[in-house]
Each structure stands twice: as structure tokens, then as C-alpha cells.
Design a protein around this motif. Structure first.
Motif, PDB file in Angstrom:
ATOM      1  N   ASP A  41       0.829  -0.988   0.159  1.00 53.57           N
ATOM      2  CA  ASP A  41      -0.029   0.182   0.035  1.00 53.57           C
ATOM      3  C   ASP A  41       0.842   1.435   0.061  1.00 53.57           C
ATOM      4  OD1 ASP A  41      -2.311  -1.513   0.014  1.00 53.57           O
ATOM      5  OD2 ASP A  41      -3.209  -0.684   1.896  1.00 53.57           O
ATOM      6  N   GLN A  42       2.135   1.136  -0.366  1.00 53.29           N
ATOM      7  CA  GLN A  42       2.930   2.422  -0.415  1.00 53.29           C
ATOM      8  C   GLN A  42       2.844   2.787  -1.902  1.00 53.29           C
ATOM      9  OE1 GLN A  42       6.942   1.542   0.693  1.00 53.29           O
ATOM     10  NE2 GLN A  42       7.595   3.779   0.399  1.00 53.29           N
ATOM     11  N   GLY A  43       2.570   3.974  -2.158  1.00 59.52           N
ATOM     12  CA  GLY A  43       2.687   4.558  -3.691  1.00 59.52           C
ATOM     13  C   GLY A  43       3.944   5.089  -4.161  1.00 59.52           C
ATOM     14  N   TYR A  44       3.805   5.646  -5.231  1.00 63.91           N
ATOM     15  CA  TYR A  44       4.871   6.162  -5.968  1.00 63.91           C
ATOM     16  C   TYR A  44       5.341   7.457  -5.164  1.00 63.91           C
ATOM     17  CZ  TYR A  44       7.923   7.881  -9.845  1.00 63.91           C
ATOM     18  OH  TYR A  44       9.013   8.137 -10.565  1.00 63.91           O
ATOM     19  N   GLY A  45       4.534   7.993  -4.786  1.00 64.26           N
ATOM     20  CA  GLY A  45       4.671   9.472  -4.140  1.00 64.26           C
ATOM     21  C   GLY A  45       5.173   9.265  -2.520  1.00 64.26           C
ATOM     22  N   ASP A  46       5.178   8.251  -1.935  1.00 63.25           N
ATOM     23  CA  ASP A  46       5.559   7.816  -0.790  1.00 63.25           C
ATOM     24  C   ASP A  46       7.029   7.545  -0.532  1.00 63.25           C
ATOM     25  OD1 ASP A  46       2.795   8.306   0.117  1.00 63.25           O
ATOM     26  OD2 ASP A  46       2.373   6.022  -0.347  1.00 63.25           O
ATOM     27  N   LEU A  47       7.815   8.307  -1.084  1.00 64.10           N
ATOM     28  CA  LEU A  47       9.304   8.284  -1.028  1.00 64.10           C
ATOM     29  C   LEU A  47      10.013   9.672  -1.213  1.00 64.10           C
ATOM     30  CD1 LEU A  47       9.867   5.144  -3.250  1.00 64.10           C
ATOM     31  CD2 LEU A  47      10.444   5.218  -0.583  1.00 64.10           C
ATOM     32  N   GLY A  48      10.938   9.894  -0.763  1.00 63.37           N
ATOM     33  CA  GLY A  48      11.474  11.149  -0.838  1.00 63.37           C
ATOM     34  C   GLY A  48      12.057  11.396  -2.420  1.00 63.37           C
ATOM     35  N   HIS A  49      12.863  10.373  -2.957  1.00 63.83           N
ATOM     36  CA  HIS A  49      13.411  10.671  -3.994  1.00 63.83           C
ATOM     37  C   HIS A  49      12.356  10.886  -5.370  1.00 63.83           C
ATOM     38  CE1 HIS A  49      12.948   6.316  -4.809  1.00 63.83           C
ATOM     39  NE2 HIS A  49      13.028   6.473  -5.992  1.00 63.83           N
ATOM     40  N   THR A  50      10.963  10.279  -4.963  1.00 66.97           N
ATOM     41  CA  THR A  50       9.917  10.682  -6.052  1.00 66.97           C
ATOM     42  C   THR A  50       9.466  11.902  -5.895  1.00 66.97           C
ATOM     43  OG1 THR A  50       8.281   9.497  -4.736  1.00 66.97           O
ATOM     44  CG2 THR A  50       9.547   8.092  -6.396  1.00 66.97           C
ATOM     45  N   GLY A  51       9.873  12.973  -4.960  1.00 68.29           N
ATOM     46  CA  GLY A  51       9.375  13.994  -5.017  1.00 68.29           C
ATOM     47  C   GLY A  51       8.663  14.524  -3.536  1.00 68.29           C
ATOM     48  N   ASN A  52       8.593  13.508  -2.713  1.00 70.03           N
ATOM     49  CA  ASN A  52       7.858  13.897  -1.341  1.00 70.03           C
ATOM     50  C   ASN A  52       8.913  14.460  -0.326  1.00 70.03           C
ATOM     51  OD1 ASN A  52       6.791  13.690   1.293  1.00 70.03           O
ATOM     52  ND2 ASN A  52       5.431  11.918   0.482  1.00 70.03           N
ATOM     53  N   THR A  53       8.485  15.778   0.120  1.00 70.45           N
ATOM     54  CA  THR A  53       9.555  16.610   0.743  1.00 70.45           C
ATOM     55  C   THR A  53       9.308  16.387   2.163  1.00 70.45           C
ATOM     56  OG1 THR A  53       7.894  18.316   0.725  1.00 70.45           O
ATOM     57  CG2 THR A  53       9.579  18.458  -1.040  1.00 70.45           C
ATOM     58  N   ILE A  54       8.362  15.712   2.825  1.00 66.50           N
ATOM     59  CA  ILE A  54       8.077  15.339   4.078  1.00 66.50           C
ATOM     60  C   ILE A  54       8.438  14.035   4.565  1.00 66.50           C
ATOM     61  CG2 ILE A  54       6.173  15.193   6.062  1.00 66.50           C
ATOM     62  CD1 ILE A  54       4.573  17.044   4.404  1.00 66.50           C
ATOM     63  N   ILE A  55       8.323  13.029   3.966  1.00 69.45           N
ATOM     64  CA  ILE A  55       8.801  11.635   4.197  1.00 69.45           C
ATOM     65  C   ILE A  55       9.955  11.401   4.390  1.00 69.45           C
ATOM     66  CG2 ILE A  55       8.879  10.470   2.218  1.00 69.45           C
ATOM     67  CD1 ILE A  55       6.612   8.479   3.054  1.00 69.45           C
ATOM     68  N   LYS A  56      10.656  10.855   5.354  1.00 68.75           N
ATOM     69  CA  LYS A  56      12.001  10.559   5.644  1.00 68.75           C
ATOM     70  C   LYS A  56      12.399   9.134   4.964  1.00 68.75           C
ATOM     71  CE  LYS A  56      12.311  13.652   9.543  1.00 68.75           C
ATOM     72  NZ  LYS A  56      10.742  14.113   9.352  1.00 68.75           N
ATOM     73  N   THR A  57      13.166   8.967   4.005  1.00 66.26           N
ATOM     74  CA  THR A  57      13.551   7.557   3.376  1.00 66.26           C
ATOM     75  C   THR A  57      14.741   7.719   2.940  1.00 66.26           C
ATOM     76  OG1 THR A  57      12.293   8.087   1.113  1.00 66.26           O
ATOM     77  CG2 THR A  57      10.999   6.866   2.839  1.00 66.26           C
ATOM     78  N   PRO A  58      15.673   7.810   3.498  1.00 62.85           N
ATOM     79  CA  PRO A  58      17.042   8.442   2.932  1.00 62.85           C
ATOM     80  C   PRO A  58      17.920   7.264   2.423  1.00 62.85           C
ATOM     81  CG  PRO A  58      17.141   8.218   5.561  1.00 62.85           C
ATOM     82  CD  PRO A  58      15.827   8.322   4.993  1.00 62.85           C
ATOM     83  N   THR A  59      17.392   5.941   2.956  1.00 59.37           N
ATOM     84  CA  THR A  59      18.160   4.719   2.587  1.00 59.37           C
ATOM     85  C   THR A  59      17.765   4.556   1.086  1.00 59.37           C
ATOM     86  OG1 THR A  59      18.600   4.013   4.676  1.00 59.37           O
ATOM     87  CG2 THR A  59      18.904   2.369   2.779  1.00 59.37           C
ATOM     88  N   ILE A  60      16.558   4.491   0.840  1.00 57.60           N
ATOM     89  CA  ILE A  60      16.011   3.982  -0.141  1.00 57.60           C
ATOM     90  C   ILE A  60      16.239   5.201  -1.295  1.00 57.60           C
ATOM     91  CG2 ILE A  60      13.696   3.589  -1.615  1.00 57.60           C
ATOM     92  CD1 ILE A  60      12.704   2.480   1.078  1.00 57.60           C
ATOM     93  N   ASP A  61      16.329   6.291  -0.929  1.00 54.88           N
ATOM     94  CA  ASP A  61      16.496   7.428  -1.985  1.00 54.88           C
ATOM     95  C   ASP A  61      18.094   7.234  -2.362  1.00 54.88           C
ATOM     96  OD1 ASP A  61      13.703   8.428  -1.344  1.00 54.88           O
ATOM     97  OD2 ASP A  61      14.835   9.934  -0.062  1.00 54.88           O
ATOM     98  N   GLN A  62      18.924   7.045  -1.591  1.00 52.75           N
ATOM     99  CA  GLN A  62      20.268   6.631  -1.990  1.00 52.75           C
ATOM    100  C   GLN A  62      20.283   5.334  -2.556  1.00 52.75           C
ATOM    101  OE1 GLN A  62      23.078   8.431  -1.634  1.00 52.75           O
ATOM    102  NE2 GLN A  62      24.220   7.072  -2.439  1.00 52.75           N
ATOM    103  N   PHE A  63      19.403   4.383  -2.232  1.00 48.33           N
ATOM    104  CA  PHE A  63      19.604   3.184  -3.182  1.00 48.33           C
ATOM    105  C   PHE A  63      19.117   3.564  -4.746  1.00 48.33           C
ATOM    106  CE2 PHE A  63      17.255  -0.774  -4.387  1.00 48.33           C
ATOM    107  CZ  PHE A  63      18.292  -1.758  -4.489  1.00 48.33           C
ATOM    108  N   ALA A  64      18.201   4.416  -4.949  1.00 54.04           N
ATOM    109  CA  ALA A  64      17.893   4.772  -6.304  1.00 54.04           C
ATOM    110  C   ALA A  64      18.923   5.317  -7.145  1.00 54.04           C
ATOM    111  CB  ALA A  64      16.700   5.672  -6.209  1.00 54.04           C
TER     112      ALA A  64
END
Length: 600
Positions: A41-64
């Protein structure tokens, strides 16, 4: 140093160099490990590197930045249909999983899974977390190619087939089908179990399917993760917990990546991060004020929608030995059904299905060696007892989307799908509708319900979650079970694998609860900031219990002080329908919520 010592030193140095070169060569030639991390149930917009400025997902963002991202990657619009497509390379309407409940979330027994293929080619296979492709034989993960499995029941923690009162914390899950209580938060547990599997199989090629139930509801999360967002005024309360669940995933993903480094197997491990459908709670619009809460990357629709917000999701793949490390984004149309043929190709496993495949091998596209051939794909939302042609359908062709056969959008220039171009491009509409019609004709020929095997084990349980209801929803989660609303009796398709004597035990509560048929449960719990409430268990009073197998009906009077109403039957081997229901003291009929089957 003497000449002799110099000679010995040179020989030692050469030996080390030769050994190192040999090991390096062996590592490069060894089949790659595969880890698939899929969230719920996590969407495309529920990550930092896809443009979400609030959510904290530094590891997945770096993984990208370390891997390759597919930015036009699509799945089913809900949980089980996506998992069925990923496992088989075939659309969910072909393989028996067009819904998440109602007997339509069990993967047809004839399907060959990703785990089957990899296991048969020398891989060690393990799955951890959410299965949601059937709880009984022959649908359990151990039946479908996974040698090791640690998972919850049904489609989520706290759903009807799951162990009673599981709530994400210190739960009881199933290890290869046997209940086992564990300490800790569910996501932490799944990652820990996956890590143990990886450590134990590090010297063999392995397939690890790490399928999370988070951030699916209920939105229960450790308080420290809620606290990360508690002061974020732009989010509603449930979103603060939802975001906290995702950050917890990110932290666990960091630990997993570090473990691969520590084990020195990161370079030859294909690791995928993806999700199963559009966001369920990351994007909300207040109907009264129009205020937006959360982020959806400019897309229309959320979970279960035929618009892109319902099925376009993140997909990142990294494999250093395979040169999948560039941080590049690939924009061509791809999908979950591509994963089986693609992973087989990357692992140099020969695979040829004897069934129609909706997916294709995209390994050349990932590595830059070839372009994708033009093709169309279909995703839809059925969520009914039997698939209907055209229902909530989306035909995809590159960036073009044909919605319900009528609305045409170019998502490259209109990601929000606001401008219907059907009148501007009638030929394209005709072409895409023709493809859909042909595709549907091939799909519906394969569509069928799955049949549950009974008599395989001495004791088996089927639940109303999987009853074949037609025009109503069964009580598919434990809160609905607690509410105690009567359920219209509905059949199960079953196959008794052995003839003989059976005891069929009808329950209102699950066996592990220890609660009598007519009793109420007073363990309700109020909501907290990081935890959803639990309701009281309502009493239901029964008069008579019935079981009908085929055309043979049997009944027994009910003692409401007993935990089950038991009927002993002689049953012939073979496929049939099973009905199990109660007559209540007020004359109403209700399906049994839990049915225990014991082979005598």
C-alpha cells in the motif's frame, strides 16, 4: 634476505594472487542471489526521491542513485493481484487472483511460480511477511516453491485467517505452517528473519522474497516513528503513522544493505525495492475544504484505481556485477509481470512457460543492450465474485492510457490524467480497444476459482475470508469478526484428497482464542497516537449447526458453552462444495466464521 627466502616469498605472493583471482572469478561466475523487497500500500509518491518533501526515506533514496529505476512501472491495483502477477508473469485474471478475498485470492494450483523455477534450478528459496495467495493447501508458500517461509495469515496482520489478536507487536506467525510467537514489531521481524535466511544461505545462490504487510492498515507503528511526524501539521493523524511505518521500513532496508556488505555478497546480489499498488493513505483530499494532505506525484487516483495513481509504483533494481548501478531512470512501459522472465534471464535460468505470458524479458532494456519492443499491457480492478469485461480497466501503450474503453490520456504530457484526448485520437482508441477485446478473450478462457485441498494434514482451518460470496463481502478481518454481524451462508470449493471419517467443527471464534461459541470478548482497547483501537467481541447465540457437502446435509444442536459445534461425517474423496452455517436463536442464518476440518 637470502635468495631461498626471496624465492619462497615470491611463491607465497603468487599463490595469494592466484587464489584471489580464482575467488574473484568464481564470484563473478556464480549465479546471482536475488532479494525482492515489496511493501504493501505504499505509492509512488511515498518516497523522498520521487518528490515527497516530508517523508524520511534516506536509504531508499540513496539506493535509487545506486541502481536503475523504472519510472513507468505498473502493477495490479490491489495487494494479491500484484503478488500473483509477480510470482507467475501472468495477469491476475488468468491465475485465480482477481480479488483479495471471496475465494478469489488463491493462486491456481497449475501456476508455476518464480520460487518454483528458482528452486528447480538450484536456488535456496525463502519468503517472509505477507503471502496473500492462499492459506490452505495447495496454496501456502511452502506449496509454491519456498523451502522456508515465515508469514502471517490472509492479506494482512489482523485479518480473519491470521492468528487471533495479532496487532503488529509481539505476534504469532506461521513458520512453514506452524504457529510461532515472536517478540518485536512486524516489519522488524520480517527483516530479521530474512537476514537470518540470507546469512545461512550466503554460500549458495538464494531467492529471498521479503514481502511486507506495512504500511497496510491498521496503522500501528512504534511510537518513536510516529513521533518523527507528530508535529507535521499538513498530515492527518493516520498519515503520521503511515509515514512512520515507511520510515521504519527504510531503517530496516539500511540494515539489510549493510548485512550484504558485511557478508561480502552485495556485488553479486540482485536486490529489488518495489511496492504492490498505489498509496492507500499517503494522499488525501478533504471533501469539504479541498485541502490536500500528503503527496501523490501529480497522479490521479490511489489504491484500487484504474488511473495511474492506483498502479504506477516505484521500482529500483541494483546488481553491481550485472552493471545495474548507474542511478539512471528508464521511462518505457514495464510491469510486475515482467519480473519472472527477467530475473530468469539475469540469472541465466532457462524458462519457457507452457501458458500465455503477459510479461516479457526486459533484462536487455535494464542493462542497455537492447530496446523494448512495442506492446500493450492491461491492469484492472475487479474486486467482485467473477471478473467482468471492461470493469475499471486500463490499457497501457507507452505513455498512453485508455481508461474503461472511453477515456484516453497521454501521461507523458498529462500525468494527472486531466485531458481526455479520445476525440482527438479516435484511431488510437479503436486500436487499444481492439487489443483489450482480444486480450480479454484469451484471459477469460483461463479464469477459474481455486479449490482448497482438505485431508492433507490431520487438522486444517478454512475461514469465511475465502468463502465464495457473490454480492456481499465476508468478514475478512478480525474487527468484522468481533462485530458479529450475521453472514449469508456461502460455499467453499474443496477437494477431499482422501476418503474416510472427518470431524467438521464450526466456530464463531478461532480455536486459539479459547472462547466459547456464545461468549463475548471484553478485551477492547482504545486508540493511542501510534495505535488503532480494538473493538469488543459481540456475543452471538446459536441454536443449530449445519454442514452440507455436495448434496448431503447434516445438522447438530448447538451448546453455546462449547467452543465449536462438531459434526462427524464420512466423506468420499474428490472435488465438491462445502457449506457450513448456523441457525441463530433468533432464527437468522449465518456462515460459520471458522471451520476446522479433522481427518480421523
Amino acid at each position: 634476505m637470502t635468495n631461498s627466502n626471496q624465492f619462497i616469498g615470491l611463491i607465497a605472493l603468487l599463490t595469494v594472487l592466484i587464489f584471489s583471482t580464482t575467488v574473484s572469478s568464481q564470484n563473478k561466475n556464480k549465479k546471482p542471489n536475488v532479494i525482492i523487497v515489496i511493501t504493501d500500500d505504499q505509492g509512488y509518491g511515498d518516497l523522498g526521491h520521487t518528490g515527497n518533501t516530508i517523508i524520511k526515506t534516506p536509504t531508499i533514496d540513496q539506493f535509487a542513485k545506486q541502481g536503475v529505476s523504472l519510472t513507468n512501472y505498473h502493477v495490479g491495483t490491489t495487494c494479491a493481484p500484484t503478488r500473483a502477477g509477480l510470482m507467475t508473469g501472468r495477469n491476475c485474471n488468468r491465475n485465480g487472483v482477481w480479488h483479495t478475498i471471496m475465494g478469489a485470492s488463491m493462486l491456481n494450483r497449475e501456476e508455476v511460480t518464480l520460487a518454483d523455477v528458482f528452486k528447480n534450478n538450484g536456488y535456496k528459496t525463502g519468503m517472509f511477511g505477507k503471502w496473500h495467495l492462499g492459506d490452505n493447501h495447495p496454496f501456502s508458500p511452502n506449496d509454491r516453491g519456498f523451502e522456508e517461509a515465515f508469514y502471517h495469515g490472509g492479506g494482512g496482520v489482523g485479518q480473519t485467517p491470521d492468528y487471533w489478536n495479532n496487532d503488529y507487536f509481539d505476534d504469532t506467525y506461521l513458520r512453514n505452517g506452524t504457529p510461532e510467537k515472536v517478540a518485536g514489531y512486524c516489519t522488524d521481524v520480517w527483516f530479521q528473519e530474512a537476514t537470518k535466511f540470507i546469512e545461512s544461505k550466503k554460500d549458495s545462490p538464494f531467492l529471498c522474497y521479503l514481502s511486507l504487510n506495512a504500511p497496510h492498515s491498521p496503522y500501528n507503528v512504534p511510537k518513536e516513528y510516529y513521533d518523527l511526524y507528530k508535529d507535521e501539521s499538513s498530515l492527518i493523524e493516520s498519515q503520521k503513522r503511515f509515514y512512520g511505518m515507511i520510515t521504519n521500513i527504510d531503517d530496516n532496508f539500511a540494515k539489510l544493505l549493510k548485512k550484504l556488505d558485511d557478508l561480502k555478497i552485495a556485488d553479486n546480489t540482485i536486490i529489488i525495492f518495489t511496492t504492490d499498488n498505489g498509496t492507500s493513505n499517503g494522499y488525501k483530499v478533504d471533501e469539504k475544504t479541498g485541502q490536500v494532505h500528503g503527496y501523490n506525484a501529480g497522479m490521479k487516483g490511489t489504491k484500487s484505481s484504474e488511473y495511474d495513481g492506483g498502479h504506477r509504483v516505484p521500482f529500483i533494481i541494483r546488481w553491481p556485477n550485472g552493471k545495474l548501478t548507474s542511478g539512471k531512470s528508464l521511462p518505457e512501459l514495464t510491469a510486475h509481470v515482467d519480473m519472472l522472465p527477467t530475473l530468469c534471464s539475469l540469472a541465466k535460468i532457462k524458462f519457457k512457460s507452457d501458458k500465455i505470458m503477459d510479461g516479457t524479458d526486459i533484462s536487455g532494456y535494464l542493462t542497455g543492450k537492447s530496446k523494448l519492443k512495442e506492446r500493450m499491457l492491461v491492469t484492472d480492478t475487479q474486486r467482485i465474485s467473477w471478473p467482468e469485461k471492461g470493469k475499471n480497466s486500463c490499457v497501457m501503450d507507452g505513455s498512453w492510457r485508455l481508461i474503461n474503453g472511453k477515456e484516453l490520456y497521454d501521461t507523458k504530457n498529462d500525468p494527472g490524467q486531466t485531458k481526455n484526448l479520445a476525440q482527438n485520437f479516435p484511431d488510437r482508441v479503436t486500436k487499444m480497444n481492439a487489443f483489450y477485446a482480444s486480450w480479454w478473450d484469451s484471459v477469460i478462457k483461463e479464469t477459474k476459482y481455486s479449490t482448497i485441498d482438505l485431508g492433507v494434514d490431520e487438522h486444517e482451518v478454512i475461514t469465511c475470508h475465502d468463502a465464495r460470496t457473490i454480492d456481499y463481502l465476508p468478514p475478512w478481518n478480525q474487527e468484522m469478526i468481533r462485530e458479529g454481524n450475521p453472514m449469508k451462508p456461502a460455499p467453499f470449493f474443496v477437494n477431499f484428497v482422501k476418503s474416510g471419517s472427518y470431524k467438521i467443527k464450526l466456530g464463531r471464534w478461532p480455536e486459539e482464542s479459547g472462547v466459547a461459541l456464545g461468549a463475548e470478548i471484553n478485551d477492547e482497547r482504545p486508540a493511542t497516537l501510534n495505535y488503532e483501537s480494538r473493538g469488543k467481541g459481540k456475543a452471538m447465540k446459536f441454536k443449530k449447526a449445519f454442514v452440507k457437502i455436495g448434496d448431503k446435509e447434516t445438522s447438530v444442536a448447538v451448546n453455546n458453552n462449547f467452543q465449536t459445534a462438531d459434526l462427524e461425517l464420512t466423506i468420499e474423496k474428490g472435488k465438491t462444495e462445502l457449506l457450513a452455517w448456523f441457525e441463530m436463536e433468533n432464527g437468522e442464518l449465518t456462515n460459520a466464521f471458522y471451520i476446522n476440518v479433522e481427518k480421523k
